[in-house]
Design an enzyme around this catalytic site. Structure first.
Site, mmCIF file in Angstrom:
data_model
loop_
_atom_site.group_PDB
_atom_site.id
_atom_site.type_symbol
_atom_site.label_atom_id
_atom_site.label_comp_id
_atom_site.label_asym_id
_atom_site.label_seq_id
_atom_site.Cartn_x
_atom_site.Cartn_y
_atom_site.Cartn_z
ATOM 1 N N GLY A 131 -3.966 57.069 -14.322
ATOM 2 C CA GLY A 131 -4.460 55.803 -14.870
ATOM 3 C C GLY A 131 -3.291 54.994 -15.415
ATOM 4 O O GLY A 131 -2.123 55.216 -15.056
ATOM 5 N N TRP A 169 -1.906 55.019 -18.348
ATOM 6 C CA TRP A 169 -0.917 55.722 -19.159
ATOM 7 C C TRP A 169 -0.166 56.783 -18.362
ATOM 8 O O TRP A 169 1.041 56.949 -18.504
ATOM 9 C CB TRP A 169 -1.570 56.294 -20.418
ATOM 10 C CG TRP A 169 -0.558 56.678 -21.449
ATOM 11 C CD1 TRP A 169 -0.477 57.864 -22.095
ATOM 12 C CD2 TRP A 169 0.523 55.867 -21.952
ATOM 13 N NE1 TRP A 169 0.588 57.863 -22.970
ATOM 14 C CE2 TRP A 169 1.211 56.640 -22.895
ATOM 15 C CE3 TRP A 169 0.974 54.575 -21.687
ATOM 16 C CZ2 TRP A 169 2.336 56.165 -23.580
ATOM 17 C CZ3 TRP A 169 2.105 54.100 -22.359
ATOM 18 C CH2 TRP A 169 2.765 54.891 -23.294
ATOM 19 N N LYS A 182 -6.059 55.602 -35.184
ATOM 20 C CA LYS A 182 -5.699 54.192 -34.935
ATOM 21 C C LYS A 182 -6.631 53.559 -33.905
ATOM 22 O O LYS A 182 -6.921 52.362 -33.960
ATOM 23 C CB LYS A 182 -4.230 54.050 -34.541
ATOM 24 C CG LYS A 182 -3.887 54.437 -33.109
ATOM 25 C CD LYS A 182 -4.029 53.334 -32.109
ATOM 26 C CE LYS A 182 -4.152 53.916 -30.716
ATOM 27 N NZ LYS A 182 -4.216 52.923 -29.664
ATOM 28 N N ASN A 188 -8.992 49.107 -27.263
ATOM 29 C CA ASN A 188 -9.870 49.332 -28.416
ATOM 30 C C ASN A 188 -10.131 48.032 -29.162
ATOM 31 O O ASN A 188 -11.268 47.713 -29.498
ATOM 32 C CB ASN A 188 -9.241 50.380 -29.350
ATOM 33 C CG ASN A 188 -9.388 51.787 -28.802
ATOM 34 O OD1 ASN A 188 -10.481 52.349 -28.784
ATOM 35 N ND2 ASN A 188 -8.296 52.344 -28.303
ATOM 36 N N LYS A 215 -12.845 50.602 -19.184
ATOM 37 C CA LYS A 215 -11.654 51.457 -19.135
ATOM 38 C C LYS A 215 -11.797 52.512 -20.231
ATOM 39 O O LYS A 215 -12.770 52.492 -20.976
ATOM 40 C CB LYS A 215 -10.398 50.618 -19.377
ATOM 41 C CG LYS A 215 -10.099 49.657 -18.238
ATOM 42 C CD LYS A 215 -8.876 48.838 -18.527
ATOM 43 C CE LYS A 215 -8.635 47.870 -17.363
ATOM 44 N NZ LYS A 215 -7.786 46.761 -17.758
HETATM 45 N N1 LIG Z 1 -3.020 52.873 -21.830
HETATM 46 C C1 LIG Z 1 -2.243 52.950 -22.906
HETATM 47 O O1 LIG Z 1 -1.614 51.945 -23.311
HETATM 48 C C2 LIG Z 1 -2.101 54.245 -23.626
HETATM 49 C C3 LIG Z 1 -3.011 55.266 -23.456
HETATM 50 N N2 LIG Z 1 -2.852 56.436 -24.149
HETATM 51 C C4 LIG Z 1 -3.822 57.518 -23.998
HETATM 52 O O2 LIG Z 1 -3.798 58.022 -22.676
HETATM 53 C C5 LIG Z 1 -5.074 58.604 -22.376
HETATM 54 C C6 LIG Z 1 -5.488 58.129 -20.989
HETATM 55 O O3 LIG Z 1 -5.675 56.727 -21.067
HETATM 56 P P1 LIG Z 1 -5.329 55.708 -19.901
HETATM 57 O O4 LIG Z 1 -4.492 56.287 -18.852
HETATM 58 O O5 LIG Z 1 -4.837 54.488 -20.559
HETATM 59 O O6 LIG Z 1 -6.801 55.449 -19.339
HETATM 60 P P2 LIG Z 1 -7.200 54.810 -17.947
HETATM 61 O O7 LIG Z 1 -8.624 54.429 -18.070
HETATM 62 O O8 LIG Z 1 -6.212 53.785 -17.556
HETATM 63 O O9 LIG Z 1 -7.030 56.026 -16.927
HETATM 64 C C7 LIG Z 1 -7.747 57.220 -17.075
HETATM 65 C C8 LIG Z 1 -7.432 58.114 -15.894
HETATM 66 O O10 LIG Z 1 -8.124 59.344 -16.046
HETATM 67 C C9 LIG Z 1 -8.861 59.594 -14.857
HETATM 68 N N3 LIG Z 1 -10.053 60.349 -15.174
HETATM 69 C C10 LIG Z 1 -11.233 59.898 -15.663
HETATM 70 N N4 LIG Z 1 -12.100 60.919 -15.774
HETATM 71 C C11 LIG Z 1 -11.441 62.021 -15.337
HETATM 72 C C12 LIG Z 1 -11.806 63.372 -15.184
HETATM 73 N N5 LIG Z 1 -13.032 63.812 -15.494
HETATM 74 N N6 LIG Z 1 -10.884 64.237 -14.715
HETATM 75 C C13 LIG Z 1 -9.650 63.812 -14.384
HETATM 76 N N7 LIG Z 1 -9.244 62.550 -14.491
HETATM 77 C C14 LIG Z 1 -10.134 61.662 -14.964
HETATM 78 C C15 LIG Z 1 -9.158 58.235 -14.270
HETATM 79 O O11 LIG Z 1 -9.423 58.356 -12.880
HETATM 80 C C16 LIG Z 1 -7.856 57.505 -14.557
HETATM 81 O O12 LIG Z 1 -6.887 57.825 -13.590
HETATM 82 C C17 LIG Z 1 -6.019 58.165 -23.506
HETATM 83 O O13 LIG Z 1 -6.221 59.237 -24.392
HETATM 84 C C18 LIG Z 1 -5.263 57.045 -24.195
HETATM 85 O O14 LIG Z 1 -5.554 56.948 -25.582
HETATM 86 C C19 LIG Z 1 -1.815 56.642 -24.995
HETATM 87 C C20 LIG Z 1 -0.878 55.670 -25.188
HETATM 88 C C21 LIG Z 1 -0.961 54.375 -24.546
HETATM 89 O O1 LIG Z 2 -2.384 53.733 -27.602
HETATM 90 C C1 LIG Z 2 -2.193 52.587 -27.300
HETATM 91 C C2 LIG Z 2 -1.084 51.802 -27.869
HETATM 92 O O2 LIG Z 2 -0.221 52.608 -28.592
HETATM 93 C C3 LIG Z 2 -3.118 51.917 -26.377
HETATM 94 O O3 LIG Z 2 -4.100 51.329 -27.119
HETATM 95 P P1 LIG Z 2 -5.530 51.084 -26.480
HETATM 96 O O4 LIG Z 2 -6.029 52.448 -26.000
HETATM 97 O O5 LIG Z 2 -6.346 50.494 -27.547
HETATM 98 O O6 LIG Z 2 -5.322 50.166 -25.313
#
Ligand SMILES: NC(=O)C1=CN([C@@H]2O[C@H](COP(=O)(O)OP(=O)(O)OC[C@H]3O[C@@H](n4cnc5c(N)ncnc54)[C@H](O)[C@@H]3O)[C@@H](O)[C@H]2O)C=CC1
Ligand SMILES: O=C(CO)COP(=O)(O)O
Length: 333
Positions: free
Chosen positions: A10, A12, A189, A254, A276
């Site tokens: 995804g 991140w 947060k 968020n 998302k």
């Molecule tokens: N996007 C950001 O700016 C940041 C995100 N994070 C953390 O990273 C984590 C992931 O978030 P993102 O990548 O941003 O979310 P996203 O929504 O962009 O991507 C999530 C990913 O997980 C996959 N996924 C969903 N359900 C699944 C399952 N059952 N099994 C395997 N894969 C699955 C999706 O297909 C997608 O590739 C969260 O805990 C978020 O808080 C941390 C820092 C920054």
């Molecule tokens: O963790 C994040 C920034 O540090 C991403 O924030 P959001 O999940 O709210 O987009």
């Protein structure tokens, strides 16, 4: 230089993969979606999550779990918090027994109130678990804008190893051995960013936001202290840093979710608008329960949990917050 597997393709996972690659590592991303994996391998983009940004050409992806786990024994976890345990259970037969796990997740498991590194301990039976957290919006970091983070691990050696894996000229990584504090701060947060978003959606300005952020920071510090973590982690990148980034930026999912919720009063509308991963929505009640377990009052978190549960409207929740009797403004109490 190391070989690293990133689990999750995804926003991140892909961003972390780029950072790791820029830091000189060989990186393989595992994702469950074949189309996205093909796109990363052929056009070096992940448009669904990261628009037109071009990922490092050396970065490859796979949907094949055996390939992902054979590639390296450093696993960077980037799936949603609520799916982590089921993912780990299904991956267990394939993992290297000496593996190092690095969580990047910012949530609490609803069914058990576990933190992400606790889930890895439990499911993979290992102490080799670190986390990397901080004010890191994917959409800014993917552009290689300067940013800082904290690598937290139970030992200095593992924290240093994590720092070295991720550090690049644009990504400054500090270390900490306060895993509990840094991890709680990251999860909380997400909830406070929802609160700020709700207030913006209701039409309020910077004063309201500043109050929620500052009192939210206080809730992070008190929860850390009550759990025996270092309350000063709340003042670092994992705490205040991430509150500033997430609560201050329209890029935060968020905050954006909260904004739509505050404006519309409807969880359904907000869910439709932000389709998302929004960790604060899933985790708000779990964070509240964690606080209640140790007898800590967290009115901002409680207000968000109640609004998300639909038991109170955003405006009644804010009224309730404003009616609480004020006391001396101690940072930790
Ligand atoms: N996007 C950001 O700016 C940041 C995100 N994070 C953390 O990273 C984590 C992931 O978030 P993102 O990548 O941003 O979310 P996203 O929504 O962009 O991507 C999530 C990913 O997980 C996959 N996924 C969903 N359900 C699944 C399952 N059952 N099994 C395997 N894969 C699955 C999706 O297909 C997608 O590739 C969260 O805990 C978020 O808080 C941390 C820092 C920054
Ligand atoms: O963790 C994040 C920034 O540090 C991403 O924030 P959001 O999940 O709210 O987009």
């Amino acid at each position: 230089m190391s070989k690293v597997t990133v689990l999750g393709a995804g926003a991140w996972g892909s961003t972390m993969a780029q950072v790791l690659s820029d830091a000189g590592n060989h990186v393989l991303v595992w994702g469950r979606n074949q189309e996205i994996v093909n796109e990363i391998n052929t056009s070096h983009t992940n448009r669904k999550y990261l628009d037109e940004n071009v990922l490092p050409l050396g970065l490859s992806a796979t949907t094949n779990l055996s390939e992902a786990f054979e590639y390296s024994n450093i696993y960077v976890l980037a799936v949603p918090a609520q799916t982590l345990r089921e993912n780990l259970k299904s991956w267990k037969p394939l993992v290297d027994s000496d593996a190092t796990y690095i969580s990047t997740l910012k949530g609490i498991e609803v069914s058990t109130l576990s933190r992400m590194t606790e889930i890895v301990h439990e499911e993979m039976n290992t102490e080799n678990v670190a986390l990397i957290t901080g004010p890191n919006l994917a959409t800014e970091l993917i552009l290689r804008q300067p940013a800082g983070a904290v690598a937290a691990a139970p030992t200095k050696i593992l924290a240093e190893k994590t720092l070295k894996l991720f550090a690049t000229p644009y990504y400054r990584v500090y270390t900490s051995t306060d895993v509990l504090g840094c991890e709680l701060a990251g999860a909380i947060k997400s909830v406070i960013a929802l609160a700020v978003g709700i207030s913006i959606g209701m039409g309020f300005g910077e004063n309201t936001q500043a109050m929620l952020i500052t009192r939210g920071l206080n809730e992070v510090a008190r929860l850390c202290a009550a759990h025996g973590a270092d309350p000063l982690s709340a003042a670092g990148l994992a705490g205040m840093g991430d509150l500033v980034a997430s609560c201050g930026s329209p890029l935060s999912r968020n905050r954006t979710f909260g904004e739509v919720l505050g404006r519309s009063g409807s969880m359904a509308v907000a869910r439709e608008h932000v389709a998302k991963t929004v960790e604060g929505v899933a985790s708000s009640n779990a964070v509240l329960e964690i606080a209640h377990r140790v007898g800590v009052e967290v009115p901002v978190i409680e207000a968000v949990a109640d609004v998300v549960a639909g038991t109170i409207s955003p405006s009644d929740a804010l009224d309730r917050l404003m009616e609480i009797t004020t006391r001396a403004e101690n940072f930790i109490r």
